[in-house]
Design a protein around this motif. Structure first.
Motif, PDB file in Angstrom:
ATOM      1  N   LEU B  69       0.840  -1.207   0.000  1.00  0.00           N
ATOM      2  CA  LEU B  69       0.000   0.000   0.000  1.00  0.00           C
ATOM      3  C   LEU B  69       0.866   1.245   0.000  1.00  0.00           C
ATOM      4  N   PRO B  70       0.717   2.103  -1.002  1.00  0.00           N
ATOM      5  CA  PRO B  70       1.519   3.330  -0.992  1.00  0.00           C
ATOM      6  C   PRO B  70       0.992   4.296   0.075  1.00  0.00           C
ATOM      7  N   ASP B  71       1.887   5.083   0.624  1.00  0.00           N
ATOM      8  CA  ASP B  71       1.497   6.051   1.643  1.00  0.00           C
ATOM      9  C   ASP B  71       1.450   7.410   0.972  1.00  0.00           C
ATOM     10  N   ASP B  72       0.322   7.708   0.328  1.00  0.00           N
ATOM     11  CA  ASP B  72       0.293   8.942  -0.471  1.00  0.00           C
ATOM     12  C   ASP B  72      -0.912   9.822  -0.141  1.00  0.00           C
ATOM     13  N   GLY B  73      -1.473   9.616   1.023  1.00  0.00           N
ATOM     14  CA  GLY B  73      -2.540  10.521   1.431  1.00  0.00           C
ATOM     15  C   GLY B  73      -3.936  10.090   1.010  1.00  0.00           C
ATOM     16  N   ARG B  74      -4.013   9.171   0.041  1.00  0.00           N
ATOM     17  CA  ARG B  74      -5.353   8.706  -0.343  1.00  0.00           C
ATOM     18  C   ARG B  74      -5.888   7.784   0.757  1.00  0.00           C
ATOM     19  N   PRO B  75      -7.199   7.725   0.950  1.00  0.00           N
ATOM     20  CA  PRO B  75      -7.724   6.780   1.926  1.00  0.00           C
ATOM     21  C   PRO B  75      -7.445   5.349   1.467  1.00  0.00           C
ATOM     22  N   ARG B  76      -7.263   4.461   2.437  1.00  0.00           N
ATOM     23  CA  ARG B  76      -7.047   3.052   2.110  1.00  0.00           C
ATOM     24  C   ARG B  76      -8.282   2.271   2.516  1.00  0.00           C
ATOM     25  N   TYR B  77      -8.525   1.210   1.795  1.00  0.00           N
ATOM     26  CA  TYR B  77      -9.692   0.384   2.107  1.00  0.00           C
ATOM     27  C   TYR B  77      -9.277  -1.054   2.312  1.00  0.00           C
ATOM     28  N   LEU B  78     -10.051  -1.711   3.174  1.00  0.00           N
ATOM     29  CA  LEU B  78      -9.846  -3.143   3.396  1.00  0.00           C
ATOM     30  C   LEU B  78     -11.113  -3.855   2.955  1.00  0.00           C
ATOM     31  N   CYS B  79     -10.957  -4.842   2.086  1.00  0.00           N
ATOM     32  CA  CYS B  79     -12.117  -5.618   1.665  1.00  0.00           C
ATOM     33  C   CYS B  79     -11.917  -7.067   2.064  1.00  0.00           C
ATOM     34  N   CYS B  80     -12.890  -7.594   2.775  1.00  0.00           N
ATOM     35  CA  CYS B  80     -12.852  -9.012   3.090  1.00  0.00           C
ATOM     36  C   CYS B  80     -13.584  -9.743   1.981  1.00  0.00           C
ATOM     37  N   ASN B  81     -12.875 -10.649   1.338  1.00  0.00           N
ATOM     38  CA  ASN B  81     -13.478 -11.421   0.257  1.00  0.00           C
ATOM     39  C   ASN B  81     -14.223 -12.611   0.855  1.00  0.00           C
ATOM     40  N   ALA B  82     -15.555 -12.468   0.952  1.00  0.00           N
ATOM     41  CA  ALA B  82     -16.386 -13.548   1.489  1.00  0.00           C
ATOM     42  C   ALA B  82     -17.304 -14.061   0.385  1.00  0.00           C
ATOM     43  N   ASP B  83     -16.809 -13.976  -0.852  1.00  0.00           N
ATOM     44  CA  ASP B  83     -17.612 -14.411  -1.998  1.00  0.00           C
ATOM     45  C   ASP B  83     -17.264 -15.857  -2.342  1.00  0.00           C
ATOM     46  N   GLU B  84     -17.084 -16.669  -1.322  1.00  0.00           N
ATOM     47  CA  GLU B  84     -16.664 -18.053  -1.536  1.00  0.00           C
ATOM     48  C   GLU B  84     -17.634 -18.779  -2.485  1.00  0.00           C
ATOM     49  N   SER B  85     -17.151 -19.068  -3.696  1.00  0.00           N
ATOM     50  CA  SER B  85     -18.026 -19.685  -4.703  1.00  0.00           C
ATOM     51  C   SER B  85     -17.365 -20.856  -5.390  1.00  0.00           C
ATOM     52  N   GLU B  86     -16.162 -21.189  -4.998  1.00  0.00           N
ATOM     53  CA  GLU B  86     -15.453 -22.268  -5.676  1.00  0.00           C
ATOM     54  C   GLU B  86     -16.170 -23.590  -5.406  1.00  0.00           C
ATOM     55  N   PRO B  87     -16.496 -24.330  -6.453  1.00  0.00           N
ATOM     56  CA  PRO B  87     -17.128 -25.623  -6.218  1.00  0.00           C
ATOM     57  C   PRO B  87     -16.291 -26.469  -5.257  1.00  0.00           C
ATOM     58  N   GLY B  88     -16.954 -27.133  -4.329  1.00  0.00           N
ATOM     59  CA  GLY B  88     -16.246 -28.004  -3.396  1.00  0.00           C
ATOM     60  C   GLY B  88     -15.578 -27.267  -2.256  1.00  0.00           C
ATOM     61  N   THR B  89     -15.862 -25.987  -2.095  1.00  0.00           N
ATOM     62  CA  THR B  89     -15.184 -25.201  -1.068  1.00  0.00           C
ATOM     63  C   THR B  89     -16.225 -24.549  -0.173  1.00  0.00           C
ATOM     64  N   PHE B  90     -16.124 -24.793   1.140  1.00  0.00           N
ATOM     65  CA  PHE B  90     -17.171 -24.280   2.028  1.00  0.00           C
ATOM     66  C   PHE B  90     -16.622 -23.973   3.417  1.00  0.00           C
ATOM     67  N   ASN B  91     -15.335 -23.606   3.473  1.00  0.00           N
ATOM     68  CA  ASN B  91     -14.776 -23.310   4.786  1.00  0.00           C
ATOM     69  C   ASN B  91     -15.064 -21.883   5.241  1.00  0.00           C
ATOM     70  N   ASN B  92     -15.095 -20.923   4.304  1.00  0.00           N
ATOM     71  CA  ASN B  92     -15.449 -19.544   4.665  1.00  0.00           C
ATOM     72  C   ASN B  92     -16.868 -19.497   5.193  1.00  0.00           C
ATOM     73  N   LYS B  93     -17.715 -20.273   4.536  1.00  0.00           N
ATOM     74  CA  LYS B  93     -19.135 -20.309   4.896  1.00  0.00           C
ATOM     75  C   LYS B  93     -19.279 -20.704   6.365  1.00  0.00           C
ATOM     76  N   MET B  94     -18.512 -21.737   6.766  1.00  0.00           N
ATOM     77  CA  MET B  94     -18.611 -22.200   8.140  1.00  0.00           C
ATOM     78  C   MET B  94     -18.107 -21.130   9.111  1.00  0.00           C
ATOM     79  N   LEU B  95     -16.981 -20.522   8.775  1.00  0.00           N
ATOM     80  CA  LEU B  95     -16.437 -19.496   9.669  1.00  0.00           C
ATOM     81  C   LEU B  95     -17.418 -18.342   9.843  1.00  0.00           C
ATOM     82  N   ILE B  96     -18.019 -17.940   8.731  1.00  0.00           N
ATOM     83  CA  ILE B  96     -18.952 -16.801   8.783  1.00  0.00           C
ATOM     84  C   ILE B  96     -20.183 -17.169   9.629  1.00  0.00           C
TER      85      ILE B  96
END
Lengths: 792, 428
Positions: B69-96
């Motif tokens: 992340l550059p330190d240039d005065g612009r606001p920074r954002y954090l995005c949590c990717n909870a779009d778990e859609s991979e077939p056969g994958t369901f670990n994010n779902k359980m955590l959420i």
């Protein structure tokens, strides 16, 4: 500021290119052409078609040349087996379900998909599956028909509609192979700029409803031309087949049109061959028009005018028009009136505009793109000079230029702009306000666009611009005329108080110069302007009126006055393309040539003079205005000019152009010296009526074009939502507007851009002529038929 | 001694959705510790030291990503990717659904470390229950002062916005996610610029997976050394393996990275169904190339799986036994990808659909040798030729089964079918 250059190597060839330039453009410096579909130099790159993948040394994967900026020392290969395989691959993918109906496709022969398949494609397709069928003829709007099977989803059309027009009609819906181009919410794609997508489309997916299936491109004969629809002066090509005008397309002039055209310029051309074109001179005998020969028509006009001149003097003749003619024709028109008719009464002004140029604040259309401040005064650029509006949108949209608008009707823009709603008579006060001055003060380059209406506005503008200039700004004033060549007519002296070159008509030296050139004595004194000619005629004090491409019934702000004048004047000559409302009053009607049928020069709204050469034979017996003037003069015993060379010399001598530009009107004309100010608006109750221009309105070429007519605006009255709510008006309701004994029916529309307290109606619709109402009238609104409740 | 789970500890036994229960298990202590004792740089360094590799599939170290992340005065954002859609994958779902506060705490710590102005959770549209759980948990966390202004009396403030996707696999791709979050079509963007430099609304942005963020509180609480003691040297920590397919006990299993495939399948997932033999395993979701029975003893960590010719990806482990028709599995995935491509790049839009059409014909016994030839050739025009990796991913599995199970394809081409009827394989 000089551009930093870097060195790149493409296929072993070195080239110096500007740093940061996109590789696809930079490769051209090395003489290498990289094939593209989605990339277009006028649109932001998106890198989706993947046709321009090339290999760059040090990069693991091939990179798209259209989104990769060059860096110093970059070594690029576009001819490796890998790149060639990828190119073949993209073509193979694109052709998988492409219908290959090239034999009947409008684009065939000028199709990038064809050409690139020929050059880069695989020798044969490998698909064993049948082609997926999709809709072949989807009407997207008034003029655009979409063939979904041919679409390769390059998105040039949606990007144009998003970036350039900023209108967002077109969208991509669905995902993956079900991606398709459609309109947002299914609304029709009726942008004023829709036709540009046809040219941008690299396949035959977006087609012109008018040109569709009309010709093979290689059969077309192409003539460079200039659009004469408005003073923007856009450059075009006219495409002919067997002498028939089949298509109008753009011819990029970066200083004027930037490569774009509006739909009126592009699609309103079939009238040229239309049934309703006047093809023979007409003379009214016992109340009915009879076709006659030119000789007979000229003899009749000559006889009547000579008689007037003899009995009442030349000053009893009036002549109006010229703003739609070429510079040469405008010059000859005023010469005909002054030297042959012996009348000082000649005026190009047919509507509300009183001035077409400003010497004090010169500017070019391209200045808009560099502007840091843009001010619109009493002007809806999209309705009058649409292609210029694209420059305004871009300049404001990039956040570079401050944009503000003053006037009774506000334009619509996606970028934010400062709105200063003001009735016509209030505009000078707004222009004189400190608020407006402060808004623009210190901005390095201010461009003002104005309708040229209202002498008090002109005076106030001059004062504001002088202040800004003193405060250090570079200031340009561009006047967007109601007629395409208003500037040319004004400069050529089609003006009651000005001779060619703006020389004051009462100035002795100026008169002598003209008299020497013409070898004739000029009529005494200054002439009457259009309003006064009409007043005289209505009062029975004008014996003859000669109108040239001037449909005053539609354009002059006081329709009753025009009607009285035309009915009363003993002898009326109308020279035009169609039997307009105005022409119907005439005693003699002369069929004039349409724009492609004549040669000459046109002056754009920034003074740029552009020459065109006749591109087709005139329909029927129609003659160019130049020839009509010359032959009429001849019939009256005068030779108007001896040769084209002599004419050119005379024009240059009296009203010379410099560096391809005509001179502009001197400062004192801006304030409208010596001219009458129109009466102030009536006070009272009711909404203020604001007649507004609509690009597709008008009683001439838009109406007399069987294939364009469909796009004409409805007789629609637009209300601000608050006024609509207060008056109980729903969109779609039938309403009646009444004032001063005049009443007219409209369909109601509710629009947030309408200034509260006003109601907007279109100008130039004979079904509901806005100029039947007095200027600035306050109208009473009656709801005739509310909208039926929608059944849910 | 059985391995003690970290992220999933208490799930199935305690109601961790209730903030009081979460707190009673030491929840929000890491946040408290960070805000009281650590600077953002300290938190960042600890995560960097722990070599926490991204759990979303690529395995890129989170600490290094934050450092871009550059330190240039612009606001920074954090995005949590909870779009778990991979077939056969369901670990994010359980955590959420079962440990939402852990995710919230992880987001807060990551936001603190990266000095983010605002955090977002982009959650898969179909995760209705997860969304509702997160909304409830977030409200509790706000009420307790863990989210909002001056958290726990510190200078640190943070808001978390939960945004539901509209059901597009491609929005799990980080730039597709950002386009969608901004309100546009979920279409990946050209990189560079990477989100760290120009992400959400053109500002520096970190996008991290749910599981990645859930590890952060433990790293802060227990230290990088502890974290490095779990798993392998290059792939430290635990991983939640989602096991599905032909095993007796499909489900999520949190184990140290580096556990062998054999242990995962035989000891934890209960082994194969009676009388079946193992045919192939996908270790990391729909796009991962198959591992074969001979690979049972490889350790499941990022590098070992890659060395065996596949990818650990999302650790969605999909097991195929001898009743499965591999042509049908290829068709299933081809249908999936041809439905989920965003459609902007030509090779992906056209190639995924073409692949599916050819495979459908082959599966139905209408294929030819020519078709197999075409399918093999597509790796040249669909790999490395598009804006994102969906195009590449759409054919990696196919290429691996074409190689290892060519006989099944030939059987379909020459004999109409392979004789297997895997009813479980539905059309996507």
């Amino acid at each position: 500021m000089s551009q930093e250059m870097v060195t790149i190597t493409v296929n072993g060839r070195q080239a110096q290119v500007p740093k940061g330039m996109l590789l696809v453009e930079a490769a051209k410096y090395a003489g290498i052409d990289i094939p593209v579909f989605c990339y277009h130099p006028k649109l932001d790159p998106v890198g989706v078609c993947r046709m321009c993948l090339v290999e760059v040394e040090g990069q693991r994967k091939p990179v798209p040349a259209c989104t990769t900026p060059v860096a110093d020392g970059m070594v690029v290969r576009t001819d490796t087996p890998v790149v060639q395989r990828l190119q073949r691959g993209v073509i193979e993918f694109l052709l998988l379900n492409h219908p290959l109906d090239c034999p009947i496709c409008d684009k065939g022969g000028e199709c990038p998909l064809q050409d690139q398949t020929f050059r880069y494609g695989p020798p044969q397709g490998r698909s064993l599956d049948p082609k997926v069928r999709k809709p072949k003829a989807v009407d997207l709007g008034n003029f655009i028909v979409f063939d979904q099977e041919r679409c390769i989803l390059c998105r040039r059309c949606t990007r144009f509609d998003h970036e350039i027009t900023q209108e967002d009609h077109l969208v991509i819906t669905q995902r993956a192979h079900e991606n398709r181009v459609t309109t947002a919410d299914g609304a029709p794609f009726n942008s004023y700029f829709s036709g540009n997508t046809i040219e941008l489309c690299p396949v035959g997916a977006l087609t012109s409803d008018i040109y569709r299936f009309k010709a093979r491109p290689w059969d077309l004969a192409r003539v460079p031309f200039v659009c004469t629809g408005c003073p923007a002066g856009c450059n075009v090509y006219l495409d002919f087949r067997f002498g028939e005008l089949l298509r109008v397309i753009s011819r990029d002039n970066p200083e004027l049109d930037g490569g774009w055209l509006c739909d009126r310029g592009r699609f309103n051309y079939r009238y040229v061959h239309g049934e309703e074109r006047l093809r023979r001179p007409l003379v009214k005998k016992d109340g009915a028009f009879v076709e006659v020969s030119w000789e007979e028509a000229f003899a009749e006009i000559a006889r009547r005018l000579r008689q007037v001149r003899r009995d009442r003097g030349g000053a009893a003749i009036g002549a109006i028009g010229g703003g739609r003619l070429t510079n040469e024709e405008a010059y000859l028109f005023q010469k005909l009136v002054r030297a042959v008719f012996g009348s000082p009464n000649v005026d190009w002004r047919v509507g509300e505009q009183y001035i077409a140029s400003s010497r004090e604040f010169p500017g070019r259309i391209s200045d808009i793109s560099q502007a840091s401040g843009i001010l619109l005064v009493d002007l809806l650029p999209a309705e009058r000079i649409p292609v210029v509006d694209l420059r305004i949108r871009r300049a404001a949209g990039r956040g570079r230029a401050l944009l503000a608008a003053v006037g009774p009707a506000m334009p619509t823009y996606r970028p934010e702009f400062k709105a200063f709603p003001a009735r016509e008579e209030e505009i000078p006060r707004v222009l004189a306000s400190e608020e407006l001055f402060e808004l623009y003060r210190g901005r390095s380059r201010v461009v003002v666009l104005w309708s040229g209406r209202g002498r008090a506005v002109g005076a106030a503008l001059a004062a504001l611009l002088r202040r800004l200039k003193e405060a250090g700004s570079e200031v340009s004033l561009l006047i967007a005329g109601e007629q395409a060549n208003a500037w040319g007519a004004e400069a050529m002296g089609v003006h009651p108080e000005r001779l060619p070159g703006y020389a004051p008509v009462l100035h002795e030296g100026a008169r002598r110069l003209v008299e020497q050139a013409w070898q004739v004595a000029l009529p005494e004194g200054a002439g009457l302007d259009t309003a006064r000619m009409l007043q005289r005629a209505a009062a029975g004090r004008l014996e003859a009126l000669y109108l040239v491409s001037a449909n005053l019934m539609a354009t002059f702000p006081d329709r009753q006055l025009v009607e009285q004048a035309l009915s009363k004047v003993p002898f009326l000559v109308v020279q035009d393309l169609f039997l307009t409302e105005t022409a119907k009053h005439a005693d003699v009607v002369l069929p004039a040539a349409a724009f492609p049928e004549k040669s000459g020069r046109y002056t754009a709204m920034d003074g740029t003079v552009q020459a065109v050469e006749q591109a087709m034979e005139a329909e029927g017996d129609a003659l160019s205005d130049r020839e009509i003037f010359a032959r009429l003069a001849q019939a009256m015993g005068v030779r108007l000019y001896a040769s084209d060379q002599e004419l050119a010399w005379e024009m240059q001598h009296l009203a010379g152009a410099q560096d391809g530009r005509l001179a502009a009107a001197p400062a004192e004309m801006l304030a409208g010296e010596g001219e009458e100010e129109p009466a102030p608006a009536a006070e009272g109750e009711g909404l203020v009526l604001v007649p507004v221009e609509r690009l597709y309105a008008g009683g001439g070429t838009a109406y007399f074009d069987a294939e364009f007519r469909r796009a004409r605006p409805k007789a629609e009255a637009r209300f601000h939502p608050e006024d609509a709510a207060r008056l109980g008006i729903a969109a779609g309701a039938a309403v009646e507007l009444a004032a001063g004994g005049v009443s007219q029916r409209y369909e109601a529309a509710v629009d947030r851009s309408v200034v509260a307290g006003t109601v907007q109606v279109p100008k130039g619709l004979f079904e509901a002529p806005a100029n039947a109402f007095a200027k600035g009238a306050r109208v009473a609104v009656t709801v005739l038929k509310p909208v039926a409740e929608e059944v849910s | 001694m059985a391995f003690e789970p970290v992220l999933t500890k208490g799930i199935g036994k305690l109601d961790l959705v209730d903030i009081e229960v979460y707190e009673s298990q030491g929840g929000y202590q890491a946040l408290r510790k960070a805000l009281k004792q650590m600077t953002p740089e300290d938190v960042h360094n600890e995560v960097k030291k722990a070599n926490l590799r991204g759990r979303g599939g690529a395995g890129f170290p989170a600490g290094i990503k934050w450092g871009f992340l550059p330190d240039d005065g612009r606001p920074r954002y954090l995005c949590c990717n909870a779009d778990e859609s991979e077939p056969g994958t369901f670990n994010n779902k359980m955590l959420i659904e079962y440990n939402p506060h852990l995710l919230i705490e992880g987001i807060l710590l990551a936001a603190y470390a990266t000095k983010a102005a605002q955090s977002f959770i982009y959650i898969r549209g179909e995760f209705k229950r997860g969304y509702e759980t997160l909304v409830k948990a977030l409200a509790q966390a706000k009420a307790k002062g863990y989210v909002g202004r001056n958290i726990l009396g510190s200078d640190f403030s943070q808001e978390i916005t939960i945004h539901r996707g509209a059901g597009a696999y491609i929005c799990g791709e980080e730039t597709g996610l950002l386009s969608s979050l901004e309100g546009g079509r979920g279409e990946p963007r050209i990189k560079p610029p990477f989100p760290a430099v120009s992400g959400l609304y053109g500002c520096p942005t970190v996008v991290n997976n749910v599981e990645t963020l859930c590890n952060v509180p433990f790293i802060v609480d227990r230290g990088a050394e502890w974290f490095l003691s779990i798993g392998t040297e290059k792939s430290p920590g635990t991983k939640i393996f989602s096991v599905s397919g032909k095993v007796r006990r499909p489900g999520n299993y949190e184990l140290p990275l580096g556990v062998t495939l054999r242990e995962l399948l035989e000891e934890h997932a209960g082994g194969l169904l009676p009388g079946r033999t193992l045919k192939a395993v996908q270790p990391g979701g729909a796009s991962s190339p198959v591992l074969l029975p001979e690979h049972l003893d490889i350790p499941l960590d990022f590098d070992s799986v890659q060395a065996a010719g596949s990818i650990l990806g999302t650790a969605g482990v999909i097991v195929f036994d001898d009743t499965v028709c591999m042509v049908r599995t290829a068709l299933y995935y081809a249908d999936f990808f041809s439905h989920e491509s965003c459609g902007q790049c030509t090779p992906c839009r056209e190639g995924t659909a073409w692949t599916a059409r050819i495979l459908r014909r082959i599966e139905q016994g209408q294929g030819t040798e020519h078709d197999l030839e075409v399918l093999r050739s597509l790796k040249e025009t669909m790999s490395g030729t598009t804006i994102c990796l969906l195009s590449d991913f759409s054919i990696t599995y196919l290429q691996s089964v074409l190689k290892h199970f060519e006989d099944e394809f030939k059987a379909h081409v020459h004999g109409r079918s392979c004789g297997l009827h895997a009813r479980e394989v539905r059309s996507a």
